[in-house]
Scaffold this active site. Structure first.
Site, PDB file in Angstrom:
ATOM      1  N   TRP A 180       0.962  -1.353   0.054  1.00 29.06           N
ATOM      2  CA  TRP A 180       0.044  -0.029  -0.044  1.00 29.06           C
ATOM      3  C   TRP A 180       0.833   1.263  -0.035  1.00 29.06           C
ATOM      4  CZ3 TRP A 180      -2.003   2.725   4.828  1.00 29.06           C
ATOM      5  CH2 TRP A 180      -3.035   3.363   4.556  1.00 29.06           C
ATOM      6  N   ASP A 235      -0.789  -5.957   9.422  1.00 30.46           N
ATOM      7  CA  ASP A 235      -1.587  -5.047   9.022  1.00 30.46           C
ATOM      8  C   ASP A 235      -2.941  -5.604   8.505  1.00 30.46           C
ATOM      9  OD1 ASP A 235      -1.704  -2.170   6.639  1.00 30.46           O
ATOM     10  OD2 ASP A 235      -3.027  -3.092   8.112  1.00 30.46           O
ATOM     11  N   LYS A 255     -13.286  -1.465   5.948  1.00 27.42           N
ATOM     12  CA  LYS A 255     -13.801  -2.159   4.875  1.00 27.42           C
ATOM     13  C   LYS A 255     -14.876  -3.143   5.333  1.00 27.42           C
ATOM     14  CE  LYS A 255      -9.884  -0.567   3.033  1.00 27.42           C
ATOM     15  NZ  LYS A 255      -9.091   0.369   3.608  1.00 27.42           N
TER      16      LYS A 255
END
Lengths: 428, 404
Positions: B178, B259, B295
């Site tokens: 990311w 993560d 999300k």
């Protein structure tokens, strides 16, 4: 700052100890040498208060508003805004700079409804994580773009100011502010410090209702400060956490800022809705920097966003929606302004009552400063030892610098509090 | 309001001088040499920030900015990682709407500051969600969990803690990862290195490269691991590969920093997606974990997440938590309450929780079926090349393998 020093020493200690023994053995932790951090002086007070079983306990520690029943308050305007918002809108990411609607309304409060700077789009502004977040973003911005600068912070100030600029790695110095003998402003020493600071220094100013002392410069004093800032080319960063909450009138509370704007300073401002909208836990605020022109404002804003992105990506949406719903609706805004005045008036009333009670008890000391000071806090002048006695003997909780949060006082406990203060101070 | 402080000169003299200065205005000032503009002057024409140049658009969020500006009726936004329905609309989960209405109708709720570490109930429930309800580390109080601002905030707070208290300041991140990861770690004071991850040839995992790079990492270094649904490639290690990674890392004392932004969103099953993390906890070792509810609960803008640090002992965990507070306080004092309240309301209520798992599975299933449909559509058109990676990869993203 003790915590940071300890942390530094701890890291070095760990390096020495584990220098060659880098394989984590099955029994020892990588964090074995981590020292317990000191409790936050302000938030630690509330923790201790909550743990106290005494029925007489009083919390005049943390700066969160309470009504006359000692209860936290959710403003009607806020409830109504939330009712309109709940379950309806999506929860998509805000842009990195936050809710533009909320930011626009917020700038009007600080710079003025008809501010030319807003019309000319000269203000770089982003939604921030309340006042703390705004100060931190500015400190990081200052570090990145004026790496040789330092920050002048008033003595005393909100303790976290020191932490913020320290963690941003901006060197700090203090300037004279509070005058202990008179429990007012040490204006001549303050002006000397402004004059003696190197030209172009960065200063942190409390726009109104100075925390923790409640001592503010008068309008004339602000004008002198502003003039001297011009002479020296200093940068003014205003922390405004109590707009509306101090006098009950937001425009009046923004007077210091308006004076600086009139005088042509390009200032920075941190604004918070924690107190004046009671949105404490929602973490809603705004950082703004007045720039030369629109182009520069766009530029500066883009850089502020670059600092926010690796910290939290984009700010929380809920609180911002509450703010923009209220400020965007004339009726709700009117209601909000009324509610702010009620809060401010209650505080002012409690100041009067506390002082009167102390005087009635025949205290040998002067308590005039209680009503001279303004905003949520009163710098009582009590010593740490006296404060400790208040806590131990009377279950009254406040920070050891003698700061009293006026919001924690109500008609039921003001007599008890006055008596306790009198007891611990009458022989001093 | 405020008394003027007595000073040696008479206060009325001073007032007159101040007034006179103001009445004389700009003309008088400009005669005075000492007020000519300094390079650092904060007034009039020169800003102290004149030299600041414009920052680049964020590569990810900038895509949405560009998309919004585009007037074309056939435009598609396949940029930002936010779930969309079949109709291309953002989605607020029903269970989230329910939770919000519960909250707003509860007049006893207040908006006070949370503690620095956030909503305690939320923290406990978050840890259980990832580590499992019967996790020994939790039962032994060896886990400290603090509410943070979604995944970004959890990563940043964890990284700042590491920079202050961990003996090693190097973090290895997968290549690619990311876009915001390197910035977060760099600003926190860590130095960033990479390990091989994606294999363009196979559009899968470069496992050998990964093993080689982690084997040659300096002992004690921190390693960033995507718990599931790797962003941006969608390529995850198998369970066997995870086990090998775990053994390798423990043998070298490498510190895992997970993560987890897609738990439940990848396979549709919360426990299955938590397996890699649970493997590492089960071996008794220490690790860091950043969780996000952006999300999997659709709470993107509420910025709700958690940082957990699993320690060897309860005593260490308590001390670590106290130091985490010192990182958080000068950053934003305490985290926002709204998102945490929603998550806690859902996780602690059995019916709401079950409803959530169903809605979550539906989102994951739609993504999986879109993968399938895209794959089939490409095949049906006879598009040259092997597009099977689209269905092999997992989670919200696919690394298409197309060139710019």
């Amino acid at each position: 700052m003790a915590g940071f020093g300890k942390a530094m020493a701890c890291r070095e200690h760990v390096r020495i100890r584990l220098g060659t023994r880098f394989m984590s053995s099955s029994s020892s932790s990588w964090w074995q040498s981590v020292e317990p951090a000191p409790k936050d002086p302000i938030l630690g007070v509330t923790e201790a208060f909550l743990a106290d079983p005494s029925p007489d306990k009083v919390n005049v520690g943390v700066g969160a508003y309470r009504d006359d029943n000692g209860k936290p308050v959710v403003l009607q305007s806020v409830r109504e805004a939330e009712r309109r918002i709940a379950g309806n809108l999506n929860m998509e990411y805000l842009p990195m700079g936050g809710s533009m609607k909320m930011v626009e309304e917020t700038l009007k409060l600080a710079y003025g409804e008809q501010s030319e700077f807003i019309k000319d789009k000269r203000i770089a502004a982003v939604q921030s994580l309340s006042g703390t977040g705004a100060c931190r973003l500015f400190a990081d911005f200052q570090k990145r773009f004026r790496p040789d600068s330092q920050i002048y912070i008033p003595d005393p100030t909100w303790a976290n100011h020191h932490n913020i600029w320290r963690d941003a790695q901006v060197p700090q110095r203090t300037y004279h502010y509070y005058h202990p003998e008179s429990k007012g402003l040490d204006f001549s020493a303050l002006m000397d410090d402004i004059k003696n600071a190197p030209n172009g220094s960065f200063f942190l100013l409390h726009a109104c209702a100075h925390n923790p002392t409640g001592v503010d410069p008068s309008e004339e004093q602000w004008r002198e400060i502003s003039h001297q800032f011009k002479v020296k080319g200093h940068f003014a960063f205003f922390d405004m956490a109590y707009q509306g909450f101090a006098s009950g009138d937001p425009d009046r509370d923004a007077k210091s800022i308006r004076i600086f704007l009139q005088d042509g300073h390009h200032i920075g401002i941190s604004q918070s809705y924690a107190k004046n909208m009671g949105l404490y836990g929602q973490r809603v605020g705004c950082l703004s920097v007045l720039c030369e022109d629109e182009k520069q404002a766009v530029t500066v804003k883009s850089q502020l966003q670059q600092l926010a992105r690796p910290m939290y990506s984009n700010p929380p949406v809920h609180g911002a929606l509450v703010v923009s719903t209220i400020l965007g609706d004339p009726e709700l805004k009117k209601l909000w302004l009324k509610e702010v005045k009620v809060m401010a008036d209650r505080i002012i009333g409690m100041r009067t009552m506390l002082r009167e009670n102390l005087e009635k008890l025949g205290s040998p000391l002067s308590w005039k400063h209680i009503t001279d000071q303004i905003g949520m806090f009163c710098y009582s002048g009590m010593t740490p030892e006296q404060v400790d006695r208040l806590t131990k003997e009377f279950h009254i909780y406040m920070t050891r610098n003698g700061r009293i949060s006026m919001a924690g006082i109500n008609t039921s406990n003001v007599g008890y509090l006055a008596n306790a203060i009198n007891e611990v101070t009458k022989s001093s | 309001m405020n008394p003027e402080m007595a000073s040696p000169s008479s206060s009325s003299d001073r007032r007159i001088t101040v007034l006179a200065r103001h009445l004389a205005g700009v003309e008088m000032d400009s005669k005075n040499d000492s007020i000519s503009a300094f390079p650092t002057s904060g007034s009039d024409n020169n800003s102290v920030f004149s030299h600041v140049v414009r920052g680049p658009e964020d590569p990810i969020l900038g895509v949405t900015v560009a998309y919004n500006k585009d007037p074309s009726p056939v435009k598609l936004n396949l940029g930002v990682g936010a779930y969309r329905t079949e109709e291309g609309k953002p989605l607020v989960l029903n269970v989230v709407r329910k939770a919000e209405l519960l909250l707003v109708n509860d007049r006893s709720r207040v908006k006070e500051y949370l503690p620095i570490t956030g909503l305690a109930e939320f923290n406990k429930l978050s840890a259980k969600l990832m580590f499992g309800a019967n996790c020994p580390a939790i039962q032994e109080n060896r886990v400290t969990t603090v509410q943070c601002l979604s995944g970004t905030g959890s990563l940043r707070v964890g990284a700042e803690f590491l920079a202050k208290h961990y003996l090693q300041r190097t973090i290895y991140i997968p290549q690619p990862t990311w876009g915001n990861h390197p910035k977060i770690f760099t600003l926190a004071g860590l130095s960033v290195k990479t390990y091989r991850y994606y294999d363009p040839a196979t559009r899968g995992l470069n496992f050998q490269g990964l093993v080689e790079d982690l084997s040659s990492a300096s002992s004690g270094a921190i390693v960033l691991l995507h718990a599931c649904a790797h962003n941006p490639t969608g390529v995850d290690p198998t369970f066997q590969q995870w086990e090998q990674i775990r053994k390798l890392m423990r043998s070298k004392g490498l510190m895992p920093f997970f993560d987890s932004a897609y738990q439940g969103f990848a396979s549709g099953n919360l426990d299955a997606d938590a397996q890699p993390v649970r493997m590492f906890v089960a071996d008794g070792g220490e690790l860091l974990l950043a969780q996000s509810y952006a999300k999997n609960m659709g709470l993107y803008g509420e910025r709700i997440g958690a940082l957990s640090i699993v320690c060897k002992t309860a005593d260490v965990a308590a001390r670590v938590e106290s130091q985490l507070k010192l990182v958080i306080r000068p950053m934003y004092s305490n985290p926002p309450i709204h998102g945490a309240s929603i998550v806690a309301a859902i996780l602690k209520n059995r019916d709401l929780y079950n409803e959530w798992t169903i809605e979550l599975k539906a989102m994951a299933d739609r993504i999986i079926s879109m993968r399938q449909k895209l794959f089939e559509a490409l095949r049906a058109r006879g598009t040259p090349g092997d597009w099977s990676h689209i269905v092999k990869q997992i989670g919200m993203f696919t690394f298409t393998g197309t060139k710019l």
